[in-house]
Design an enzyme around this catalytic site. Structure first.
Site, short mmCIF file in Angstrom:
data_model
loop_
_atom_site.label_atom_id
_atom_site.label_comp_id
_atom_site.label_asym_id
_atom_site.label_seq_id
_atom_site.Cartn_x
_atom_site.Cartn_y
_atom_site.Cartn_z
N HIS A 291 41.40 -18.14 22.94
CA HIS A 291 41.81 -16.75 22.66
C HIS A 291 42.89 -16.70 21.59
O HIS A 291 43.83 -17.50 21.59
CB HIS A 291 42.19 -15.98 23.92
N ASP A 303 49.16 -21.83 24.18
CA ASP A 303 48.41 -20.76 24.84
C ASP A 303 48.29 -19.59 23.87
O ASP A 303 49.15 -18.73 23.83
CB ASP A 303 49.13 -20.34 26.13
N GLU A 337 43.42 -11.45 25.78
CA GLU A 337 43.22 -12.17 27.04
C GLU A 337 44.41 -11.98 27.96
O GLU A 337 44.27 -11.90 29.17
CB GLU A 337 43.03 -13.67 26.75
N GLU A 338 45.60 -11.93 27.36
CA GLU A 338 46.81 -12.04 28.16
C GLU A 338 47.21 -10.76 28.90
O GLU A 338 47.81 -10.83 29.96
CB GLU A 338 47.99 -12.47 27.28
N ASP A 368 41.62 -23.57 27.02
CA ASP A 368 42.77 -22.74 27.37
C ASP A 368 43.36 -23.26 28.67
O ASP A 368 43.66 -22.49 29.57
CB ASP A 368 42.35 -21.27 27.50
N HIS A 441 53.79 -19.35 28.20
CA HIS A 441 54.42 -18.01 28.26
C HIS A 441 55.94 -18.08 28.11
O HIS A 441 56.65 -17.26 28.70
CB HIS A 441 54.07 -17.27 29.56
ZN LIG Z 1 45.61 -18.54 27.63
#
Ligand SMILES: [Zn+2]
Length: 482
Positions: A291, A303, A337-338, A368, A441
């Site tokens: 993503h 990520d 996606e997030e 991912d 994150h």
């Molecule tokens: Zn991800």
């Protein structure tokens, strides 16, 4: 050999198990896979060796790291709704055209837009200390002046329900250790709901992370229509533990927080799609994907910048080696996606292309799941599909990526809704999951956290898998969707 019930065989398991001990799949009998197929798979060893050699010793060595750095150093992090994400999507499409992908195009996706504003947290009593904080995505703001109050620290929901009946004017802190990813995430996702039920003014959650150098992490949180919305953020593991220890010693820490953010109206973002059209079965597909969006902290390299770059470079590598499989390799760079309870890009692609996804795909691969020490695949498919994949993975012996794990985590990844709707097998790279949660994150998700060798191994694996599954005479058997 028994047929495994499909889609998320779960049990209570510990992080060590999530890190794959005891979950390795062993094909106890090859009776469901014909000797001809096994022979055919083994026949791909020369091609696999050639691909691996080109990555480890040839022109592609170290390139994936450099390309990823070009990407994330140029655009930075890329949350849905940001200009950076849309510029990044344009860039990725251009890269695919330069490489010679066929049919490169984008498809629109509708996504919410949440924008982080000013944030701060300070412990005022028993002594003054800045607290590292990040608001959670979709959290409402605190009032302009912030919220100041005594904190109540609990270890988990059980501790909360046993001890705290009323938290009026108090800030609720969850100090739940990360035991396993599926359990620990509920404090981030549902902490504000449980806090609101006892009238807490705000919620601070110990970061969803396995390691910390005082960095707070962020991620998605949910509200429940039946209870009031209260603001929520994550604080570092260190600060959560400090507050907990102070409370245990009879102190009543006072904390001030300000978490400001904005919701803006839904925006349009884009999935990016490109093909390497198959030679004789162009209407059958292998999906490789990652993503393009990320959180709004760090660089989104882990990520999931690496996932999009690997999914592009796998095709670039096959082209360089003049390897063209019979089926089409479709690369999809998902968006948004997030920020959603479901991955919006994948879910909206599924709505539009359900029949094709159900009937024409042999496998969905997504990168991912971290990048450190890729050593196999996390795979979800029928027992027969697992036996076939286990044999395919033996082609990766030169890079020690032969392990097949049959526990597919119950976490949000783009391919999960696709797998659930179609019964098609899905796979993620198996990595050191523990390390993934060090940086994911957080501001630590940068190029510095990654290294060229890991990316090379992942690229070699994705290229071999997409070529072999795209070329072999059979499609992987699919599960019946209930
Ligand atoms: Zn991800």
């Amino acid at each position: 050999m028994h047929q495994r019930s499909l889609f998320f065989i779960t049990s209570d398991y510990k992080l060590s198990e999530f890190l794959y001990f005891d979950l390795t799949f062993f094909c106890d009998s090859f009776e469901s896979v014909s000797p001809e197929i096994l022979k055919e798979i083994r026949g791909y060893q020369d091609v696999a060796d050639k691909i691996i050699d080109e990555v480890l010793n040839g022109k592609f060595k170290g390139h994936t790291y450099d390309d990823l750095a070009d990407f994330v150093d140029n655009f930075g992090n890329r949350i849905a709704g940001s200009v950076a994400l849309e510029n990044a999507i344009d860039y990725l499409g251009d890269r695919m055209r330069d490489i010679g992908f066929d049919n490169v195009h984008t498809e629109n996706v509708t996504s919410p837009k949440w924008v982080r504003g000013f944030e701060e947290a300070v412990m005022l009593k028993p002594w003054r200390k800045t607290i590292s904080v990040l608001g959670l995505a979709m959290s409402i703001s605190t009032p302009e002046e912030g919220i100041t109050g005594e904190v109540i620290v609990v270890q988990d929901f059980e501790d909360l329900h046993a001890r705290v009946r009323d938290a009026t004017n108090k800030i609720l802190v969850f100090n739940a250790p990360f035991d396993n990813p599926e359990n620990a995430i509920k404090y981030r996702q549902r902490g504000a709901i449980e806090g609101a039920k006892i009238n807490a003014s705000a919620v601070l959650v110990r970061s969803y992370a396995t390691y910390s150098l005082a960095t707070p992490h962020t991620g998605l949180m949910f509200y429940d229509g039946d209870v009031q919305k209260i603001p929520a953020g994550e604080i570092s593991i260190e600060d959560a533990e400090l507050l907990y220890r102070l409370q245990k010693k009879g102190q009543k820490p006072i904390v001030h927080i300000k978490l400001r953010s904005n919701f803006e109206s839904d925006i349009i973002t884009r999935n990016t799609i490109g093909d390497m059209v198959g030679t004789t079965k162009p209407h059958e597909f292998v999906l490789i994907s990652g993503h393009a969006d990320s959180y709004d902290v760090g660089q989104g390299a882990l990520d999931d910048g690496y996932g999009v770059i690997v999914s592009i470079k796998a095709v670039e590598l096959l082209k360089a080696l003049k390897l063209k499989p019979k089926r089409t390799i479709r690369t999809i760079l998902w968006t948004a996606e997030e920020v959603g309870e479901v991955p919006f890009g994948a879910a909206q692609y599924l709505e539009k292309h359900l029949e094709e996804l159900r009937n024409n795909y042999t496998m969905f691969l997504e990168s991912d799941s971290g990048i450190h020490n890729v050593h196999g695949l996390i795979f979800n498919g029928t027992a027969q599909a697992q036996c076939i994949m286990q044999e395919v993975l033996q082609l990766l012996a030169p890079i020690n990526a032969t392990k097949l794990y049959s526990h597919f985590p119950r976490l949000k990844t783009d391919i999960v809704p696709l797998m659930q709707a179609t019964g098609v097998s899905g796979a993620l790279p198996a990595t050191d999951a523990d390390k993934y949660f060090w940086a994911h994150h957080s501001a630590a998700d940068t190029m510095t956290f990654l290294n060229p060798r890991d990316l090379d191994i992942c690229l070699a694996m994705c290229s071999v898998l997409s070529y072999v599954l795209g070329d072999i005479s059979i499609m992987l058997p699919r599960a019946v969707v209930l």
